[in-house]
Design an enzyme around this catalytic site. Sequence first.
Site, PDB file in Angstrom:
ATOM      1  N   GLY A 261      36.059  40.121  19.598  1.00 57.51           N
ATOM      2  CA  GLY A 261      35.468  38.793  19.419  1.00 57.51           C
ATOM      3  C   GLY A 261      36.281  37.825  18.593  1.00 57.51           C
ATOM      4  O   GLY A 261      35.877  36.664  18.435  1.00 57.51           O
ATOM      5  N   CYS A 365      36.077  21.890  46.022  1.00 55.80           N
ATOM      6  CA  CYS A 365      35.001  20.925  46.291  1.00 55.80           C
ATOM      7  C   CYS A 365      33.794  21.172  45.392  1.00 55.80           C
ATOM      8  O   CYS A 365      32.723  21.582  45.861  1.00 55.80           O
ATOM      9  CB  CYS A 365      34.618  20.990  47.755  1.00 55.80           C
ATOM     10  SG  CYS A 365      36.015  20.564  48.777  1.00 55.80           S
ATOM     11  N   GLU A 366      33.988  20.979  44.127  1.00 58.50           N
ATOM     12  CA  GLU A 366      32.920  21.123  43.129  1.00 58.50           C
ATOM     13  C   GLU A 366      33.198  20.109  42.031  1.00 58.50           C
ATOM     14  O   GLU A 366      34.345  20.007  41.563  1.00 58.50           O
ATOM     15  CB  GLU A 366      32.957  22.512  42.466  1.00 58.50           C
ATOM     16  CG  GLU A 366      32.688  23.659  43.370  1.00 58.50           C
ATOM     17  CD  GLU A 366      31.222  24.052  43.423  1.00 58.50           C
ATOM     18  OE1 GLU A 366      30.418  23.520  42.621  1.00 58.50           O
ATOM     19  OE2 GLU A 366      30.901  24.878  44.280  1.00 58.50           O
ATOM     20  N   TYR A 394      40.799  36.234  29.977  1.00 54.97           N
ATOM     21  CA  TYR A 394      39.696  35.675  30.767  1.00 54.97           C
ATOM     22  C   TYR A 394      40.200  34.580  31.706  1.00 54.97           C
ATOM     23  O   TYR A 394      39.519  33.587  31.937  1.00 54.97           O
ATOM     24  CB  TYR A 394      38.563  35.195  29.858  1.00 54.97           C
ATOM     25  CG  TYR A 394      38.104  36.285  28.913  1.00 54.97           C
ATOM     26  CD1 TYR A 394      37.503  37.440  29.412  1.00 54.97           C
ATOM     27  CD2 TYR A 394      38.327  36.207  27.537  1.00 54.97           C
ATOM     28  CE1 TYR A 394      37.125  38.476  28.573  1.00 54.97           C
ATOM     29  CE2 TYR A 394      37.956  37.236  26.683  1.00 54.97           C
ATOM     30  CZ  TYR A 394      37.352  38.365  27.209  1.00 54.97           C
ATOM     31  OH  TYR A 394      36.983  39.397  26.376  1.00 54.97           O
TER      32      TYR A 394
HETATM   33  N1  LLP Z   1      33.939  44.689  23.257  1.00 53.35           N
HETATM   34  C1  LLP Z   1      32.857  44.406  23.992  1.00 53.35           C
HETATM   35  C2  LLP Z   1      31.744  45.338  24.025  1.00 53.35           C
HETATM   36  C3  LLP Z   1      32.786  43.180  24.696  1.00 53.35           C
HETATM   37  O1  LLP Z   1      31.710  42.887  25.415  1.00 53.35           O
HETATM   38  C4  LLP Z   1      33.877  42.268  24.626  1.00 53.35           C
HETATM   39  C5  LLP Z   1      33.844  40.989  25.347  1.00 53.35           C
HETATM   40  C6  LLP Z   1      35.003  42.632  23.862  1.00 53.35           C
HETATM   41  C7  LLP Z   1      34.995  43.846  23.181  1.00 53.35           C
HETATM   42  C8  LLP Z   1      36.207  41.751  23.734  1.00 53.35           C
HETATM   43  O2  LLP Z   1      35.895  40.510  23.188  1.00 53.35           O
HETATM   44  P1  LLP Z   1      37.067  39.509  22.781  1.00 53.35           P
HETATM   45  O3  LLP Z   1      37.861  40.162  21.680  1.00 53.35           O
HETATM   46  O4  LLP Z   1      37.937  39.304  23.979  1.00 53.35           O
HETATM   47  O5  LLP Z   1      36.377  38.298  22.366  1.00 53.35           O
HETATM   48  N2  LLP Z   1      34.632  35.386  29.549  1.00 53.35           N
HETATM   49  C9  LLP Z   1      34.396  34.885  28.216  1.00 53.35           C
HETATM   50  C10 LLP Z   1      34.431  36.000  27.176  1.00 53.35           C
HETATM   51  C11 LLP Z   1      33.485  37.124  27.466  1.00 53.35           C
HETATM   52  C12 LLP Z   1      33.579  38.257  26.479  1.00 53.35           C
HETATM   53  C13 LLP Z   1      32.801  39.442  26.921  1.00 53.35           C
HETATM   54  N3  LLP Z   1      32.876  40.595  26.069  1.00 53.35           N
HETATM   55  C14 LLP Z   1      35.381  33.782  27.918  1.00 53.35           C
HETATM   56  O6  LLP Z   1      36.165  33.433  28.803  1.00 53.35           O
HETATM   57  O7  LLP Z   1      35.367  33.204  26.837  1.00 53.35           O
END
Ligand code: LLP
Length: 440
Positions: A261, A365-366, A394
Site C-alpha cells: 500500500g 468511444c467513451e 496497475y
Molecule cells: N497485498 C494485498 C493483499 C493487496 O490487496 C494489495 C493491493 C497489495 C498487497 C499491494 O498493494 P500496493 O503496494 O500495490 O499498493 N488498481 C489500483 C490498486 C489496487 C490495489 C489492490 N491491492 C490502482 O491502480 O491504484
Amino acid sequence: MADILPTGPEPELEDLLAARPQLRMHGQDGLCLEDVPLNAIADRYGTPVWVYGAGTMRARLAALRAAFAAEALPVDIHYAVKANDHLAILNLFRSLGAGADIVSLGEFLRARQAGIAPADIVYSGVGKSAAELEMALAAGIGQINAESAEEVEMISAIAARAGLTACLALRMNPDVDAGTHAKITTGLADNKFGIAAAEIPPLYAHAARLPGIRMTGIAVHIGSQILSTEPYRLAYGKAAGMIRALRAAGQTVDSLDLGGGLGIGYRDEPGLTPRAFAAMARQEIGGLDVRLMMEPGRFLTAPGGVLLASVILEKRAAKRFVVLDAAMNDLMRPAMYEAWHGILPVGAAAFQSPRGPADVVGPVCETADIFAQDRALPEFKPGARVALLDAGAYGAVMSSNYNARPRAAAVLVHGGQFQLITRRQSHEALWEDEIIPALD
Ligand code: LLP
C-alpha cells in the site's frame, strides 16, 4: 478522495522531471528512461508501448530493504504480483531475493514460471477457490492469508484430505481509514477484506486445532496508494496488540505480514518514504520478535514504468484535444479512479515549446477515455510522442481489448540497453479463442 491529495496548481513539466531521477531530457535524444532514449524504443517497436526500467525497480527494492535494515528490522519482501505480473519483472525481483504475494492461481503459476519457489509465495485474497487452494497446497505454498472463518474451514478440509499442512495467517481487518480513494481502500470494517479484530482470537485458537493447519501469524493490508504513516501506525499498533493477546492466550505467532500500500508521488504529493515507513514500523512492532513480511506492489514498480504513446492528431474544438494512440484500455487508472498521471513530451524541442491547456485523450468511444484535463502542454504534430509516467504498476495488468484494440508491446530497459519483453498483440489473437457456431 481524501484531503491529503494535492489540490494546488499542477506541477510544471520541469518539476515532473526533477522529481524522477530515472528520467532525463537529453538535448538531442529527447526523453530518456535510465539513459535510454524513448524515441529509439518507439522507432523500433512502435507505440503504444510499456517501457520498464529495471534499474529503477531494483533501486526501490534496495531502498526499502535499506530502510528496514537501518531500523534493525529484517523483512521478507513478497512483491505483490498484481501490480505488474510480467515474467521479466517477477524474474527481476526473484533475482534480488524477493518472494511473491499472489491472489489467484494464475499469479501463482506466473510466479512459478519466473522461478519463484513455492515456499516464497504468500496467497492473499477473499475468494480462493478449492481448485486454486488444492494446487497451491500441493505445490508447497509458503503461506496462505485467510480472510474469513469459512475459508479457514475450507483450507483445513482441503489440506487434511491431501495429507498436507497449510501454513496459515489470519488477515485482520483493523478498521482503519487509510485515506485513499474509496475504490482502493481495504481496511475498513465494511470492506470485504479481512477478519474483524474481535473475531480473531477465537478463530486463531480454533484454527490452530484444526487438521491440516499450522498457524503462523497475522496479516494486515489496509489499502493502496497510502501517503501517510498514520493509518499504518494505527493498524500495526492494533496488530501488535493482537499478537501480544494471542501469545498471552497461549498461541504461537511467528509472523506478521505488514501488507503493501505504500503510496508514491504521481503529481506533487510527497510519497511515503521507506525511511519514515520503517521508522514507524519499528516504533509499533519493533520488539515483537516475529518474522516480518511485506507485500508492496506499486512502490516497487510504478515509478519505473512509462506508457509511451504517439499523438494521432490535435483536435481544436471547444477545447484543445491531444488524441493519443494509447487509450483507457491500455492505462485504465485515470478513467477508473480519476488518477493523475504525469505526461511528458518525448521530443526535446516540444519540451522547450510554449505550453497551453489541452485535454489528453485516447481514441476509445467513451467520455471517460481521458488521460488528463486542461494540462499545460506544448503543441504536438501528428506522430509526436509522449510518455505517461508512473505506469509501471496497475498499468498493463489492468489493460483490456476494449474496442478491439490489441494489447501494447512492452520493453525492458536494463544496463543502458533495451529489449522487447512482450510482443505487440496481433489482431488475429483478438479472436483466436472464439468459436463461431454454424447457424446456417
Ligand atoms: N497485498 C494485498 C493483499 C493487496 O490487496 C494489495 C493491493 C497489495 C498487497 C499491494 O498493494 P500496493 O503496494 O500495490 O499498493 N488498481 C489500483 C490498486 C489496487 C490495489 C489492490 N491491492 C490502482 O491502480 O491504484
